[in-house]
Each structure stands twice: as structure tokens, then as C-alpha cells.
Scaffold this motif. Sequence first.
Motif, PDB file in Angstrom:
ATOM      1  N   THR A 134      -6.807   3.482   0.178  1.00  0.00           N
ATOM      2  CA  THR A 134      -5.566   3.595   0.944  1.00  0.00           C
ATOM      3  C   THR A 134      -5.829   3.454   2.440  1.00  0.00           C
ATOM      4  OG1 THR A 134      -4.641   5.033  -0.754  1.00  0.00           O
ATOM      5  CG2 THR A 134      -3.594   5.096   1.405  1.00  0.00           C
ATOM      6  N   VAL A 149      -4.567   1.924  -5.470  1.00  0.00           N
ATOM      7  CA  VAL A 149      -4.446   0.786  -4.552  1.00  0.00           C
ATOM      8  C   VAL A 149      -5.464  -0.287  -4.930  1.00  0.00           C
ATOM      9  CG1 VAL A 149      -4.646   0.090  -2.138  1.00  0.00           C
ATOM     10  CG2 VAL A 149      -3.537   2.243  -2.725  1.00  0.00           C
ATOM     11  N   ARG A 195       2.460   1.676  -3.541  1.00  0.00           N
ATOM     12  CA  ARG A 195       1.465   2.118  -4.520  1.00  0.00           C
ATOM     13  C   ARG A 195       1.082   3.572  -4.293  1.00  0.00           C
ATOM     14  NH1 ARG A 195       0.441  -0.947  -8.944  1.00  0.00           N
ATOM     15  NH2 ARG A 195      -1.708  -0.288  -8.938  1.00  0.00           N
ATOM     16  N   THR A 196       0.955   3.976  -3.042  1.00  0.00           N
ATOM     17  CA  THR A 196       0.596   5.357  -2.730  1.00  0.00           C
ATOM     18  C   THR A 196       1.738   6.300  -3.096  1.00  0.00           C
ATOM     19  OG1 THR A 196      -0.814   4.583  -0.936  1.00  0.00           O
ATOM     20  CG2 THR A 196      -0.182   6.890  -0.892  1.00  0.00           C
ATOM     21  N   ARG A 197       2.956   5.924  -2.786  1.00  0.00           N
ATOM     22  CA  ARG A 197       4.113   6.769  -3.095  1.00  0.00           C
ATOM     23  C   ARG A 197       4.277   6.962  -4.604  1.00  0.00           C
ATOM     24  NH1 ARG A 197       8.583   4.583  -0.207  1.00  0.00           N
ATOM     25  NH2 ARG A 197       7.768   5.788   1.531  1.00  0.00           N
ATOM     26  N   PRO A 213      -9.489   6.586  -4.284  1.00  0.00           N
ATOM     27  CA  PRO A 213      -8.098   6.364  -3.848  1.00  0.00           C
ATOM     28  C   PRO A 213      -7.911   6.560  -2.346  1.00  0.00           C
ATOM     29  CG  PRO A 213      -8.146   7.719  -5.817  1.00  0.00           C
ATOM     30  CD  PRO A 213      -9.568   7.563  -5.366  1.00  0.00           C
ATOM     31  N   LEU A 214      -8.573   7.546  -1.769  1.00  0.00           N
ATOM     32  CA  LEU A 214      -8.439   7.783  -0.334  1.00  0.00           C
ATOM     33  C   LEU A 214      -9.031   6.627   0.467  1.00  0.00           C
ATOM     34  CD1 LEU A 214      -7.603   9.662   1.960  1.00  0.00           C
ATOM     35  CD2 LEU A 214      -9.859  10.707   1.794  1.00  0.00           C
ATOM     36  N   ALA A 227      -6.937  -0.277   3.239  1.00  0.00           N
ATOM     37  CA  ALA A 227      -5.814  -1.202   3.117  1.00  0.00           C
ATOM     38  C   ALA A 227      -4.829  -1.000   4.268  1.00  0.00           C
ATOM     39  CB  ALA A 227      -5.118  -1.021   1.776  1.00  0.00           C
ATOM     40  N   SER A 228      -4.598   0.240   4.650  1.00  0.00           N
ATOM     41  CA  SER A 228      -3.691   0.510   5.770  1.00  0.00           C
ATOM     42  C   SER A 228      -4.258  -0.013   7.081  1.00  0.00           C
ATOM     43  CB  SER A 228      -3.420   2.009   5.883  1.00  0.00           C
ATOM     44  OG  SER A 228      -2.784   2.482   4.723  1.00  0.00           O
ATOM     45  N   ARG A 247       1.873   7.025  -6.650  1.00  0.00           N
ATOM     46  CA  ARG A 247       0.599   7.619  -7.094  1.00  0.00           C
ATOM     47  C   ARG A 247      -0.154   6.700  -8.062  1.00  0.00           C
ATOM     48  NH1 ARG A 247       0.036  12.506  -4.914  1.00  0.00           N
ATOM     49  NH2 ARG A 247       1.881  13.752  -4.506  1.00  0.00           N
ATOM     50  N   THR A 270       0.824  -1.205   0.000  1.00  0.00           N
ATOM     51  CA  THR A 270       0.000   0.000   0.000  1.00  0.00           C
ATOM     52  C   THR A 270       0.857   1.254   0.000  1.00  0.00           C
ATOM     53  OG1 THR A 270      -1.735  -1.170   1.209  1.00  0.00           O
ATOM     54  CG2 THR A 270      -1.838   1.213   1.225  1.00  0.00           C
ATOM     55  N   SER A 271       1.919   1.259   0.782  1.00  0.00           N
ATOM     56  CA  SER A 271       2.771   2.455   0.827  1.00  0.00           C
ATOM     57  C   SER A 271       3.509   2.663  -0.500  1.00  0.00           C
ATOM     58  CB  SER A 271       3.756   2.361   1.989  1.00  0.00           C
ATOM     59  OG  SER A 271       4.650   1.294   1.801  1.00  0.00           O
TER      60      SER A 271
END
Length: 65
Positions: free
Chosen positions: A44, A34, A27-29, A40-41, A47-48, A31, A24-25
Amino acid sequence: MESGPAVFAGAAFTLFGAGLLLWTSVRTRLREPVADGVSPLAATVLASLFGAAFLAAGIWTLTRP
């Protein structure tokens, strides 16, 4: 001493939770999405949360007397 199934379950939960948080981190980094078709929010955050929950469950399982 832990029994065999408890060690296996703890290791599985811990590895899955850590892997989900790492994935997850990354994929978020980068951009990148997820999850497809989801906000997207929301993807993320969920999943976190699930990654942290699985990691905590694995650690709890491994540290039980």
C-alpha cells in the motif's frame, strides 16, 4: 505552448498516477491485497508513493513553460 509529445507524456503520467492512487485506495478500503505475496502495508505504501510521484511528474510536465 507545449509540444505534442510533452502534452502526451504529461497526460499519460497524470492518468497513470491518478489511476494507481484510485485503485490502491479502493483495494485498501475493501481490505483486499494490493499486490499478491507482499506485505499489505509495504504494498500500500509503495503503490501510494509511486502513484503520487507519477501524478506529480505529470502535473509538472504539463505546467512547464
